[in-house]
Design a protein around this motif. Structure first.
Motif: not given
Length: 490
Positions: A46, A34-35, A41, A37-39, A161-162, A43
């Motif tokens: 995925y 989720p993080n 884009g 994808v938020a960073d 951080d991811w 999706f």
């Protein structure tokens, strides 16, 4: 080969750290997605973050196994770890989702070497009595990583951080590399080697096409679509040419004589089927617990983690059992546990609750641990040093293919039955609405009548999936009746 090797405890520690690095990569990223994808884009891409890694791992595992038989385990292991670490560094630096998928392919290219070569080195270093126990310890690494992976991923994402999900591999991988480079010694025949380039290429193309179909068909593509049919056609043609070529090759990538060994055939078919069971549970049990039982994601995670607990415990136990009762009875005990576990899932309903699901999951894990360790050790016991790498890799390849087939086959059943239920009920619902059942906040916004109908549909569809799992579990048990009796060579 065992007497040629030195510092076995240090080599084993290095191998375990490398195995842990490759194993945890499969589970730790799930929490971070989720993080990410938020960073970044993207999706819509995925699933390819997971699939690209699996794809490259699957298509290279067998090739690395053969190269390890030709050139020795040490150089192939070192190359695999270096590629994996390079991919890890790049993944942490990925600027877009597309770049991350490409870098995950590089990671998978390295991972394809790590698990089979680690398992093969253990087969070389230890006698069969020791090997059975040590392979159990290696199985424990996978169990432990699958339990702590999601938790560790959550901590890293929340507090750092991811990118560190990938970068944490660097120190672990370097420790593993140094240990193997310094302390592992082997004698390899120095005569000129013949590499089966054509066979490797055909295998790579065929399996790539097959896995892409499994990943895309039923979601992005229809099963009967030009893309799916074209790739399946390429798979069939390349496989046919590959089998013809392997009969004539000087040093075939996959010696077809392995398939004349009854033990290897039975072990590999059972491994393929048990791979389908494992991924079937991993994919659909959380959905049942959250969507049908209405429990939280944490409870759903518990019901699945019991599988990861049962696996390493029984894998370690299998190491002792094969020495006491033999390979055949230990494998048979694993088959019975898989049969019993899948039967309990066949009986699963919402009223039985998550504890019942967790116990059933644990029993499946026991079956996986008993059978998988027995298969690896018995296969390594029946082939020479020159075939041990490719024979070990072939068994692991069958599990990966089983996982891919299981996800596609059972996922297709789920979608088909859910659609059928909604059409029969006359409700204006679609499969996409099922996402709302898995979100506690969204679930509260659904009217009681619609919620009941959606849960009934999911129960109906998942019961069919569990019926499929029970049939696969039964088939695995039946096949293991034919597992040959093997004498343990000291």
């Amino acid at each position: 080969m065992a007497e040629k090797l030195t510092k076995r405890p240090l080599v084993l520690a290095s191998l375990v750290s490398s195995m842990f690095m490759a194993a945890i990569e499969g589970t730790i990223i799930a929490t971070a997605m989720p993080n990410i994808v938020a960073d970044l884009g993207g999706f819509s891409l995925y699933s390819w973050v997971f699939s690209s890694f699996l794809l490259m791992q699957a298509v290279t595992t067998m090739i690395y196994g053969k190269l390890a038989d030709l050139f020795g385990r040490k150089p192939i292991f070192i190359i695999g770890v270096i590629i994996f670490l390079l991919g890890s560094i790049l993944c942490g630096l990925a600027p877009t989702m597309g770049a991350l998928i490409v870098f995950r392919l590089i990671q998978g290219l390295g991972a394809g070497a790590i698990q089979p070569i680690v398992t093969t080195i253990v087969g070389d270093m230890y006698t069969v009595e020791e090997r059975a126990k040590v392979q159990g310890y290696l199985a424990s690494v996978w169990g432990i990583s699958s339990v702590i992976g999601p938790l560790l991923g959550g901590i890293i994402v929340q507090f750092i951080d991811w990118a560190w999900i990938f970068w944490m591999n660097i120190p672990i991988g370097i420790i593993g590399l140094i240990g193997v480079i310094i302390f592992f010694h082997e004698e390899v025949d120095t005569e000129r080697k013949s590499i089966d380039y054509l066979g490797s290429s055909l295998f790579f193309i065929a399996i790539s096409c097959l896995i892409i179909v499994f990943v895309q068909a039923g979601t992005s593509w229809a099963w009967i679509s030009p893309e799916s049919i074209s790739l399946l056609l390429i798979f069939v043609i390349c496989t046919a040419i590959f089998l013809w070529h392997e009969q004539k090759a000087t040093s075939p990538m996959m010696p077809l004589a392995l398939w004349k060994n009854k033990l290897i055939v039975i072990a590999n078919i059972a491994t393929l089927l048990s791979g389908m069971i494992t991924l079937g549970l991993s994919s659909f049990l959380p959905t049942y617990v959250q969507g049908v039982m209405g429990e939280s994601a944490i409870v759903a995670g518990f019901t699945l983690s019991t599988l990861s607990i049962g696996w390493p415990i029984s894998a370690t136990l299998a190491g002792h059992l094969v020495l006491r009762i033999g390979f055949r009875l230990t494998a048979f005990a694993g088959g019975f546990a898989l049969f019993l576990g899948t039967f309990l899932f066949f009986l699963l309903d919402a009223d039985k609750g998550p504890i019942y699901a967790g116990i059933s999951s644990f029993i499946v894990g026991v079956g996986m641990g008993l059978s998988s360790t027995t298969f690896i050790v018995s296969i390594q016991n029946t082939v020479s040093w020159y075939e041990r790498g490719v024979a070990t890799s072939l068994n692991m390849f069958m599990r990966i293919i089983g996982s891919a087939v299981g996800a596609a086959f059972l996922g297709g059943i789920l979608n088909m039955r859910l659609n059928h239920f909604y059409q029969q009920s006359g409700e204006d619902l679609e499969i996409a609405n099922t996402d709302m059942l898995l979100d506690e906040g969204m679930r509260e916004t659904i009217s009681p009548e619609t919620l009941a109908s959606m849960q009934d549909g999911l129960t109906y569809a998942l019961h069919t999936v569990y019926t499929g799992l029970f049939m696969i579990g039964t088939l695995t048990f039946v096949i293991l009746w034919f597992f040959p009796k093997v004498t343990i060579e000291k």
